[in-house]
Enzyme design. Structure first.
Site, PDB file in Angstrom:
ATOM      1  N   HIS A 135      40.507  40.346  35.110  1.00  0.00           N
ATOM      2  CA  HIS A 135      40.291  41.783  34.850  1.00  0.00           C
ATOM      3  C   HIS A 135      41.502  42.642  35.204  1.00  0.00           C
ATOM      4  O   HIS A 135      41.493  43.843  34.938  1.00  0.00           O
ATOM      5  CB  HIS A 135      39.068  42.254  35.641  1.00  0.00           C
ATOM      6  CG  HIS A 135      39.309  42.220  37.119  1.00  0.00           C
ATOM      7  ND1 HIS A 135      39.473  41.031  37.815  1.00  0.00           N
ATOM      8  CD2 HIS A 135      39.461  43.201  38.025  1.00  0.00           C
ATOM      9  CE1 HIS A 135      39.705  41.307  39.078  1.00  0.00           C
ATOM     10  NE2 HIS A 135      39.697  42.613  39.249  1.00  0.00           N
ATOM     11  N   ASP A 136      42.510  42.058  35.833  1.00  0.00           N
ATOM     12  CA  ASP A 136      43.715  42.808  36.199  1.00  0.00           C
ATOM     13  C   ASP A 136      44.902  42.471  35.303  1.00  0.00           C
ATOM     14  O   ASP A 136      45.986  43.030  35.472  1.00  0.00           O
ATOM     15  CB  ASP A 136      44.144  42.479  37.642  1.00  0.00           C
ATOM     16  CG  ASP A 136      43.167  42.998  38.667  1.00  0.00           C
ATOM     17  OD1 ASP A 136      42.512  44.029  38.407  1.00  0.00           O
ATOM     18  OD2 ASP A 136      43.062  42.372  39.745  1.00  0.00           O
TER      19      ASP A 136
HETATM   20  C1  NOJ Z   1      42.494  43.332  43.329  1.00  0.00           C
HETATM   21  C2  NOJ Z   1      41.437  43.522  42.314  1.00  0.00           C
HETATM   22  O1  NOJ Z   1      41.368  42.404  41.494  1.00  0.00           O
HETATM   23  C3  NOJ Z   1      41.770  44.796  41.573  1.00  0.00           C
HETATM   24  O2  NOJ Z   1      40.988  44.985  40.426  1.00  0.00           O
HETATM   25  C4  NOJ Z   1      41.620  45.930  42.539  1.00  0.00           C
HETATM   26  O3  NOJ Z   1      42.059  47.118  41.924  1.00  0.00           O
HETATM   27  C5  NOJ Z   1      42.444  45.707  43.809  1.00  0.00           C
HETATM   28  N1  NOJ Z   1      42.386  44.360  44.292  1.00  0.00           N
HETATM   29  C6  NOJ Z   1      41.963  46.613  44.896  1.00  0.00           C
HETATM   30  O4  NOJ Z   1      40.693  46.216  45.337  1.00  0.00           O
END
Ligand code: NOJ
Length: 557
Positions: free
Chosen positions: A328-329
């Site tokens: 998702h990132d």
């Molecule tokens: C990693 C997570 O995968 C991401 O989506 C999030 O924004 C950051 N950590 C902060 O929790």
């Protein structure tokens, strides 16, 4: 090597907001997920990793948690969550919950108390510091989401640390009470029957004593060295392991930006005193220039070979890898490492093969199994992600950089590429919702969707189903040791796996032109286990011409 179910498993990640909406409010929910369990079961995955479903004001879509023991209203009720768990277990699948304990939401009751006064009993749950005499922040660290990592709170005239957004204050792990609260909460979920945790940025929980500024003298600077893999992180994880994890037969994976293979060999050590495995980011950085994530440069096959091989060999006999190409990132893997146009299907299958045949536990991100692609929204307002908006504000609105140039970097790297709704069928909004989706559906949903994939025996979905099945049939895919071959080849990534007398030969053409692989193997029997093309009568393992994005896996005996 010790056999473990979590080494033999394949994990599927659900991003709840974007998976399936059951009530027409445009937001994915728990009932929606439960309605799709047969689909996931048919794919054959063993474990579902659920991105956060806890109560949250959604500054960072659930990664800012205001109550660890409650379900977010938009996603449903605790009963809906229990139904999901039961539905998974009745199908022989497991549930891994996201654990976000580097920080909470600023709306968490601990923080609401903490900010009230300097002598509040919860003050020490977070990291508070006075500003510097010259009116500057306590140090010069920047947050992952742009700008200073400190926010001044008027109430007590002090700053709190937030490595992510200012609505995500960092917890103070030095405080034993904080750790105990977290362990109790974890135990509470485990006793509800969950099967493990994916731990959000867990290697950031220990900060260097004194929180020093970086030596650069810059007003704002990346302070990663002072909080990634910090001085007490292993002590904390060993404590967590002793007090919680070791009491259950579960799967644990820690998200660890900036961890080296040496760090990983400790986090994921084979004595299992910390975690089962970690997520590395090194292969996700091969298309970043010196300016970081948004400084996009073309990735090179050589770098991919170097990084993957370093991790495969680096943990050999010492720990265990996790294997992923998107989540998702991260942008969609077929758009990033494959060809999402004329060879979308071929390259998605090749990338899946490339990854699933390595040593480690493979992770599939929702939509990967149908070859979902990146998206290009025209207006910045159509994006939702705060990381994108903060970066855009810093670079364009405040920094005067070129709008189009920054948009192009979002098209390549933005997290919303992965967060557009799951494409279920060709009906409006891809069948994700009957309402208005919280973020627009990728307009290619009429061509790319699950219904169409299920109707096509040649689809990426069925190819993944086969990859997962092969893992269950051949120990060598799980336990064999990895060796890179044809290292200098400019188009082909090839490697072997070895277990006892058996060898697996995995050959992947990463480009759209034909490429020749020359091997030197003298086995009596070469069985083609899987390939993304029809056999073409050219199955000599020592001299094969691979078509565009062709991949083949041979079992040699
Ligand atoms: C990693 C997570 O995968 C991401 O989506 C999030 O924004 C950051 N950590 C902060 O929790």
């Amino acid at each position: 090597m010790e056999k473990k179910w979590w080494k033999e498993s394949v994990v599927y990640q659900i991003y709840p907001r974007s998976f399936m909406d059951s009530n027409g409010d445009g937001i994915g929910d728990l009932k929606g997920m439960t309605s799709k369990l047969d689909y996931l079961h048919e794919l054959g995955v063993d474990v579902i990793w659920l991105s956060p479903v806890y109560e949250s004001p959604n500054d960072d879509n659930g990664y800012d948690i205001s109550d660890y023991q409650a379900i977010m209203d938009e996603f449903g009720t605790m009963k809906d969550w229990e139904d999901l768990l039961a539905g998974l277990h009745s199908r022989g699948m497991k549930l891994m919950m996201d654990l976000v304990v580097n920080h909470t939401s600023d709306e968490h009751k601990w923080f609401v108390e903490s900010r009230k006064s300097k002598d509040n009993p919860y003050r020490d749950y977070y990291v508070w510091r006075p500003g510097k005499e010259d009116g500057l922040e306590p140090n010069n660290w920047t947050s992952f989401f742009s700008g200073s990592a400190w926010q001044k709170d008027e109430e007590t005239d002090e700053y709190f640390l937030h490595l992510f957004s200012k609505k995500q204050p960092d917890l103070n792990w030095e405080n034993r009470k904080v750790r105990q609260e977290i362990y109790d909460m974890m135990t509470w979920w485990l006793d509800k029957g969950i099967d493990g945790f994916r731990m959000d940025v867990i290697n950031l929980i220990s900060k260097v004593d004194g929180l020093p500024s970086t030596p650069s003298g810059k007003r704002y600077d990346w302070g990663g060295d002072y909080f990634m893999n910090g001085p007490r992180v292993h002590e904390y994880l060993q404590e967590m392991n002793r007090e919680v994890l070791s009491k259950y037969d579960i799967i644990t994976v820690g998200e660890c930006p900036g961890a080296s293979t040496e760090d990983a060999a400790q986090y994921a050590n084979k004595e299992q005193t910390e975690l089962n495995m970690i997520f590395t980011f090194e292969h996700m950085d091969i298309d970043s220039g010196p300016g970081g994530k948004w400084d996009v440069k073309p990735w090179e096959l050589k770098d991919l070979k170097d990084v993957m091989t370093k991790w495969q060999k680096g943990l050999e006999g010492k720990g265990w890898n996790s294997l992923y190409l998107n989540n998702h990132d991260q942008p969609r893997m077929v758009s990033r490492f494959g060809n999402d146009k004329e060879y979308r299907v071929e390259s998605a299958k090749m990338l899946g093969t490339f990854l699933h045949m390595m040593q480690g536990t493979p992770y599939i991100y929702q939509g990967e199994e149908i070859g979902m692609t990146n998206v290009r929204f025209e207006a910045i307002e159509e994006y939702n992600d705060l990381e994108i908006h903060n970066m855009y504000r810093e670079k364009v609105t405040e920094g005067g950089e070129d709008h189009q140039k920054v948009m192009e970097s979002i098209y390549v790297k933005g997290r919303d590429n992965a967060r557009t709704p799951m494409q279920w069928d060709e009906s409006p909004n891809g069948g994700f919702t009957t309402g208005t989706p919280w973020i627009k559906v990728n307009p290619n949903f009429e061509q790319i969707n699950a219904k169409q994939a299920l109707a096509d025996s040649n689809s990426i979905f069925y190819y993944y189903q086969k990859l997962i099945k092969l893992r269950k049939e051949h120990d060598i895919i799980v336990y064999g040791t990895y060796d890179l071959v044809a290292e200098e080849h400019e188009a082909i990534y090839a490697y072997t796996r070895t277990l006892g007398d058996e060898k697996l030969l995995v050959v992947c053409n990463f480009y759209g032109d034909e490429a020749v692989f020359n091997g030197n193997y003298s086995f009596d029997n070469a069985e083609l286990l899987i390939s993304n093309y029809e056999e073409n009568g050219n199955e000599n393992i020592n001299n094969m011409t691979l078509r565009a994005y062709e991949t083949r896996v041979y079992l040699l005996k």
